[in-house]
Scaffold this motif. Structure first.
Motif, short mmCIF file in Angstrom:
data_model
loop_
_atom_site.label_atom_id
_atom_site.label_comp_id
_atom_site.label_asym_id
_atom_site.label_seq_id
_atom_site.Cartn_x
_atom_site.Cartn_y
_atom_site.Cartn_z
N HIS A 14 24.91 1.72 -39.22
CA HIS A 14 23.77 0.97 -39.79
C HIS A 14 24.68 0.37 -40.90
N HIS A 16 23.79 -3.91 -42.91
CA HIS A 16 23.13 -5.41 -42.87
C HIS A 16 24.24 -6.53 -43.24
N LYS A 164 14.97 0.33 -34.90
CA LYS A 164 14.94 0.91 -36.43
C LYS A 164 13.48 0.95 -36.70
N HIS A 263 20.69 7.64 -43.63
CA HIS A 263 20.84 8.09 -44.97
C HIS A 263 20.53 9.50 -45.49
N ASP A 317 25.43 1.59 -44.54
CA ASP A 317 24.22 0.74 -44.93
C ASP A 317 24.72 -0.36 -46.00
#
Ligand SMILES: [Zn+2]
Length: 376
Positions: A14, A16, A164, A263, A317
């Motif tokens: 995960h 971005h 997600k 997370h 992340d």
């Protein structure tokens, strides 16, 4: 660090894209924190930036933040990103494409990201963004729910490897075991769309959406990721404790769905417990790792107290700044190496055990869950 983890190839469950543009000091500092107040770099992540990112840009370890930012400006965002992402040792990146940085800061899409990182990038569909996009397209109320489901199916057909949800940010993780009834959902959709259908924060629609995600996860073999724990100031942390997911996880445990708890910090022990109970649960400590810096080993060790070894994935992340992707990978690899060294020294496991377990954490568990090829 051990040789064992130095060479580990990672798959990032995960992250971005990165900002496709140069950043001044204030904007850089604004992206190196989950707060809405820019960091002053006087923190574990600030130390980690100077220690681990500076050498990747050809600077001495621990150089000043000023020197670091000067090098960044001199090289430009593309070269900096290429160097930091390329040096992270990550073969494949799973990108959540549903989170914008700011209207005037474009973020790289998966194809451009893969090119810059010299790796592979796969899209993960953010359910709330899909629903809000469908609402913005002015579909008839009666068709809204079907349109959302079809849009998600189309996204997976087009190559997305996961789903997600950020329901933790909206109404929290206390999800019902069963989805709401058709009548309840239709009424909620009608009311929400009548009010403009902007940010989806209706608890009935969100419960429907997450259960839809779980159903499609089982049918189409794509994990459903849930944000849990640590996040920005839009979050109310107590609603993001994965322990609140007990009913939902119990209800989905035998359906064939895979639920990835992202997370998790500071609830990573709760997440490890849930993974211990439910074999369809994956866990990671992404996002926390760059921010806790040198404490990454403690966080990872606490996750592993109960999490079965087949449930643990790596994620950075990273968001906006390639430094976060780089630190996520570097600190995680280093923490795992130290942990394995300790365990080998204490005769907790054999070298063969350690090798298998490191490869599975780094990539194997993630690749099996998302249907990707395990890098060699
Ligand atoms: Zn994220």
């Amino acid at each position: 660090m051990t040789v064992l983890t130095d060479d580990l190839v990672l798959v990032d469950q995960h992250c971005h894209g990165v900002v496709a543009g140069d950043l001044d000091r204030a904007r850089f500092a604004g992206l190196l924190t989950e707060s809405s107040i820019p960091t002053n770099f006087d923190s574990m992540v600030g130390l980690a930036l100077r220690r681990w990112c500076a050498p990747a840009l050809g600077l001495p370890a621990h150089c000043s933040v000023d020197d670091y930012l000067e090098r960044r400006a001199e090289w430009g965002w593309r070269r900096v990103s290429s160097r930091l992402l390329g040096a992270a040792g990550v073969r494949s990146w799973l990108l959540d494409t549903g989170l914008p940085v700011a209207a005037d800061l474009p973020i790289t899409e998966p194809v451009e990201f893969a090119d810059i990182a010299d790796g592979a990038a796969f899209e993960v569909l953010r359910l709330e963004s899909v629903a809000e996009r469908v609402a913005a397209a002015d579909v008839p109320v009666a068709d809204f729910l079907d349109f959302v489901e079809n849009e998600i199916r189309d996204g997976i057909q087009a190559g997305a490897v996961g789903l997600k949800s950020v329901v933790a940010y909206r109404t929290g993780l206390d999800l019902p075991a069963e989805p709401p009834t058709d009548v309840e959902v239709a009424a909620a959709a009608s009311a929400w769309l009548r009010w403009g259908g902007k940010r989806m924060d209706d608890p009935i629609l969100l419960a429907w959406l997450v259960h839809l995600g779980a159903r499609l996860s089982a049918e189409l073999h794509v994990p459903l990721q849930l944000h849990t724990g640590f996040g920005d100031d839009d979050l109310r942390l107590h609603r993001a404790d994965p322990a609140l997911l007990g009913d939902f996880l119990r209800a989905t445990k035998s359906t064939g769905a895979t639920i990835a708890l992202l997370h998790t910090w500071p609830f990573h022990r709760n997440a490890g417990y849930l993974a211990h109970l439910f074999p369809h649960v994956l866990v990671d400590v992404g996002l926390a790792i760059p921010y806790v810096g040198d404490r990454a080993g403690s966080v990872l060790a606490e996750l592993l107290e109960l999490a079965p070894f087949g449930s643990v994935c790596f994620s950075s992340d990273g968001f906006g700044l390639p430094e976060l992707h780089h630190l996520g990978a570097t600190l995680w690899r280093r923490a795992l190496g130290r942990l394995i060294d300790d365990w080998l020294a204490d005769d907790v496991l054999t070298v063969a055990d350690a090798e298998a377990f490191a490869v599975n954490f780094a990539a194997g568990n993630c690749c099996r869950a998302y249907g990707l090829t395990v890098p060699v």
